[in-house]
Motif scaffolding. Structure first.
Motif, PDB file in Angstrom:
ATOM      1  N   ILE A   1      13.062  10.396  59.763  1.00 31.17           N
ATOM      2  CA  ILE A   1      14.492  10.256  60.022  1.00 31.17           C
ATOM      3  C   ILE A   1      14.976  11.571  60.627  1.00 31.17           C
ATOM      4  CG2 ILE A   1      16.761   9.929  58.963  1.00 31.17           C
ATOM      5  CD1 ILE A   1      15.293   8.379  56.715  1.00 31.17           C
ATOM      6  N   PRO A   2      15.479  11.550  61.870  1.00 29.85           N
ATOM      7  CA  PRO A   2      15.937  12.798  62.501  1.00 29.85           C
ATOM      8  C   PRO A   2      16.937  13.532  61.615  1.00 29.85           C
ATOM      9  CG  PRO A   2      15.946  11.002  64.075  1.00 29.85           C
ATOM     10  CD  PRO A   2      15.678  10.381  62.728  1.00 29.85           C
ATOM     11  N   ASN A   3      16.737  14.849  61.487  1.00 28.15           N
ATOM     12  CA  ASN A   3      17.641  15.634  60.657  1.00 28.15           C
ATOM     13  C   ASN A   3      17.704  17.061  61.188  1.00 28.15           C
ATOM     14  OD1 ASN A   3      15.672  17.429  58.768  1.00 28.15           O
ATOM     15  ND2 ASN A   3      14.770  15.400  59.077  1.00 28.15           N
ATOM     16  N   GLU A   4      18.710  17.774  60.787  1.00 22.39           N
ATOM     17  CA  GLU A   4      19.021  19.095  61.336  1.00 22.39           C
ATOM     18  C   GLU A   4      17.862  20.075  61.219  1.00 22.39           C
ATOM     19  OE1 GLU A   4      22.269  22.713  60.604  1.00 22.39           O
ATOM     20  OE2 GLU A   4      22.354  20.871  59.423  1.00 22.39           O
ATOM     21  N   ASN A   5      17.147  20.060  60.092  1.00 25.60           N
ATOM     22  CA  ASN A   5      16.092  21.039  59.845  1.00 25.60           C
ATOM     23  C   ASN A   5      14.686  20.494  60.081  1.00 25.60           C
ATOM     24  OD1 ASN A   5      17.781  23.314  58.862  1.00 25.60           O
ATOM     25  ND2 ASN A   5      18.294  21.870  57.228  1.00 25.60           N
ATOM     26  N   ASN A   6      14.596  19.281  60.653  1.00 32.07           N
ATOM     27  CA  ASN A   6      13.304  18.662  60.933  1.00 32.07           C
ATOM     28  C   ASN A   6      12.475  18.497  59.668  1.00 32.07           C
ATOM     29  OD1 ASN A   6      11.584  17.489  62.797  1.00 32.07           O
ATOM     30  ND2 ASN A   6      10.499  19.385  63.253  1.00 32.07           N
ATOM     31  N   LEU A   7      13.140  18.240  58.545  1.00 32.82           N
ATOM     32  CA  LEU A   7      12.463  18.116  57.257  1.00 32.82           C
ATOM     33  C   LEU A   7      11.587  16.869  57.219  1.00 32.82           C
ATOM     34  CD1 LEU A   7      15.395  19.048  54.824  1.00 32.82           C
ATOM     35  CD2 LEU A   7      13.472  20.505  55.516  1.00 32.82           C
ATOM     36  N   VAL A   8      10.467  16.995  56.529  1.00 36.26           N
ATOM     37  CA  VAL A   8       9.536  15.874  56.371  1.00 36.26           C
ATOM     38  C   VAL A   8      10.118  14.833  55.426  1.00 36.26           C
ATOM     39  CG1 VAL A   8       7.230  15.197  55.560  1.00 36.26           C
ATOM     40  CG2 VAL A   8       7.539  17.348  56.836  1.00 36.26           C
ATOM     41  N   PHE A   9      10.707  15.298  54.331  1.00 40.39           N
ATOM     42  CA  PHE A   9      11.227  14.393  53.313  1.00 40.39           C
ATOM     43  C   PHE A   9      12.743  14.543  53.226  1.00 40.39           C
ATOM     44  CE2 PHE A   9       6.905  15.550  52.005  1.00 40.39           C
ATOM     45  CZ  PHE A   9       6.325  14.285  51.950  1.00 40.39           C
TER      46      PHE A   9
ATOM     47  N   GLY B   1      11.307  21.577  51.186  1.00 35.89           N
ATOM     48  CA  GLY B   1      11.613  22.300  52.414  1.00 35.89           C
ATOM     49  C   GLY B   1      10.564  22.190  53.506  1.00 35.89           C
ATOM     50  N   LEU B   2       9.564  21.354  53.294  1.00 27.24           N
ATOM     51  CA  LEU B   2       8.507  21.179  54.289  1.00 27.24           C
ATOM     52  C   LEU B   2       9.085  20.573  55.567  1.00 27.24           C
ATOM     53  CD1 LEU B   2       5.404  21.659  54.183  1.00 27.24           C
ATOM     54  CD2 LEU B   2       5.153  19.218  53.689  1.00 27.24           C
ATOM     55  N   SER B   3       8.815  21.200  56.715  1.00 21.51           N
ATOM     56  CA  SER B   3       9.351  20.680  57.984  1.00 21.51           C
ATOM     57  C   SER B   3       8.207  20.429  58.968  1.00 21.51           C
ATOM     58  CB  SER B   3      10.365  21.662  58.578  1.00 21.51           C
ATOM     59  OG  SER B   3       9.775  22.914  58.840  1.00 21.51           O
TER      60      SER B   3
ATOM     61  N   ASN C   1      19.967  13.491  55.098  1.00 24.02           N
ATOM     62  CA  ASN C   1      20.360  14.661  54.302  1.00 24.02           C
ATOM     63  C   ASN C   1      19.189  15.144  53.459  1.00 24.02           C
ATOM     64  OD1 ASN C   1      22.945  14.542  55.304  1.00 24.02           O
ATOM     65  ND2 ASN C   1      23.790  13.429  53.550  1.00 24.02           N
ATOM     66  N   MET C   2      19.209  16.443  53.129  1.00 22.07           N
ATOM     67  CA  MET C   2      18.145  16.967  52.275  1.00 22.07           C
ATOM     68  C   MET C   2      18.237  16.350  50.883  1.00 22.07           C
ATOM     69  SD  MET C   2      19.309  20.881  51.301  1.00 22.07           S
ATOM     70  CE  MET C   2      19.214  21.440  52.999  1.00 22.07           C
ATOM     71  N   ILE C   3      17.094  16.211  50.239  1.00 20.34           N
ATOM     72  CA  ILE C   3      17.033  15.634  48.900  1.00 20.34           C
ATOM     73  C   ILE C   3      17.529  16.666  47.890  1.00 20.34           C
ATOM     74  CG2 ILE C   3      15.496  14.720  47.120  1.00 20.34           C
ATOM     75  CD1 ILE C   3      13.610  13.858  49.446  1.00 20.34           C
ATOM     76  N   LEU C   4      18.441  16.261  47.045  1.00 19.56           N
ATOM     77  CA  LEU C   4      18.964  17.158  46.018  1.00 19.56           C
ATOM     78  C   LEU C   4      17.974  17.278  44.863  1.00 19.56           C
ATOM     79  CD1 LEU C   4      22.689  15.985  45.816  1.00 19.56           C
ATOM     80  CD2 LEU C   4      21.764  17.937  47.082  1.00 19.56           C
ATOM     81  N   TYR C   5      17.865  18.479  44.329  1.00 22.68           N
ATOM     82  CA  TYR C   5      16.974  18.699  43.184  1.00 22.68           C
ATOM     83  C   TYR C   5      17.291  17.724  42.055  1.00 22.68           C
ATOM     84  CZ  TYR C   5      14.542  23.073  44.378  1.00 22.68           C
ATOM     85  OH  TYR C   5      13.709  24.013  44.927  1.00 22.68           O
TER      86      TYR C   5
END
Length: 316
Positions: free
Chosen positions: A205-213, A143-145, A219-223
């Motif tokens: 990579i531009p993303n909705e939540n400005n996530l680093v990874f 969740g690091l942004s 898209n966010m990385i799934l657990y």
């Protein structure tokens, strides 16, 4: 009893995280409902609860799972007792084995160097390294942004995480504005972590939540995906005992070794209680080896005098 379980869940959900509430709901609906469906609230006593917990152990449920189920029952019956619906809390006297802390597995120096060398070759290794270097929980790393990172002053605010939980037959994953302990901590970004973040920023990579990874599509990385790739890499290293949380263990033991300050480690990790921090060994493997070498040198003359044959074998 089942009706009161629902009442308790709905009237106390604001004090729990979304994922914890989902776990409790799953325990109530899948485990408690079928067993206690015909029971009145005032019929639930310690003997009934104990027999139920013992039956779960016979079925082969892990002690941690049984302990959590007992905790949920105790919270429910405790809530009923506090509201004078029953005379006392029958869950308090029911027994389940306490959770035993496993030995803390950590990466050694050579393995960390191998990970650093793999950062351009294997997926998610930069995420692993930042999580390791900053001592983050996996959800905090995922969740690091960038809006929480001050690259100019080299610090990062840890105040959010990605959570994953099972509800209504499917896995849900989302970014939430709090950490496990609902605390905010600001960490300095030391040079190793800073270099990795600089490299990662070049591949943003531009993303909705400005996530680093993120994944390649933003898209966010799934657990589940991360854990799969992580285990593949650890198997290559010959360390199947290392889990994603071991990265945090490694950071904690290293910091404790270098600083000898358990309160500092507590603050960096964001623990609510120092008792949680105390699971980490105060003497690292490196220190144990140094102590052993010192003792070897000190006692060498005595060993040679008393056990000459044994000492010759050692020299050989």
């Amino acid at each position: 009893f089942n009706d009161f379980c629902v009442y308790w869940l709905n009237h106390t959900n604001d004090i729990r995280s979304i994922s914890t509430n989902a776990k409790y709901e799953e325990i109530i609906t899948r485990i408690l409902y079928p067993v206690f469906k015909d029971k009145k609230l005032n019929e639930i006593n310690t003997d009934i609860i104990q027999k139920f917990l013992d039956s779960l152990k016979v079925k082969g449920l892990q002690e941690t799972r049984v302990s959590m189920i007992r905790a949920v029952i105790t919270m429910i019956t405790g809530y009923a007792a506090n509201h004078n619906l029953i005379a006392r809390n029958p869950g308090l006297l029911a027994y389940s084995d306490r959770r035993k802390h496993k030995n803390v597995s950590v990466l050694n120096d050579d393995e960390i160097k191998i990970l650093i060398d793999l950062r351009d070759k294997e997926k998610y290794v930069r995420l692993m390294l930042v999580t390791l270097f900053l001592g983050l929980r996996i959800g905090e790393g995922l969740g690091l942004s960038w809006n929480k990172i001050d690259m100019e002053n080299k610090n990062v605010e840890i105040s959010q995480q990605i959570i994953s939980y099972y509800k209504d037959g499917k896995t849900i994953q989302s970014l939430v504005p709090y950490t496990k302990n609902k605390s905010v901590r600001v960490l300095p970004i030391h040079e190793a972590a800073f270099k990795i973040l600089e490299e990662q920023r070049e591949q943003y990579i531009p993303n909705e939540n400005n996530l680093v990874f993120t994944e390649d599509n933003g898209n966010m990385i799934l657990y589940a995906t991360f854990y799969y790739q992580f285990n593949k890499i650890m198997n290559k290293l010959g360390r199947p005992d290392i889990t994603p949380h071991s990265l945090r263990h490694t950071a904690a033991t290293t910091l404790l070794y270098e600083s000898k300050d358990i309160l500092l480690v507590k603050e960096v990790l964001g623990h609510n209680s120092i008792r949680t921090t105390e699971i980490y060994p105060t003497i690292s493997l490196r220190e144990r080896q140094e102590i052993a070498m010192t003792l070897d040198k000190y006692f060498a003359p005595y060993i040679k005098h008393v056990f000459p044959d044994f000492y010759l074998c050692m020299e050989a």
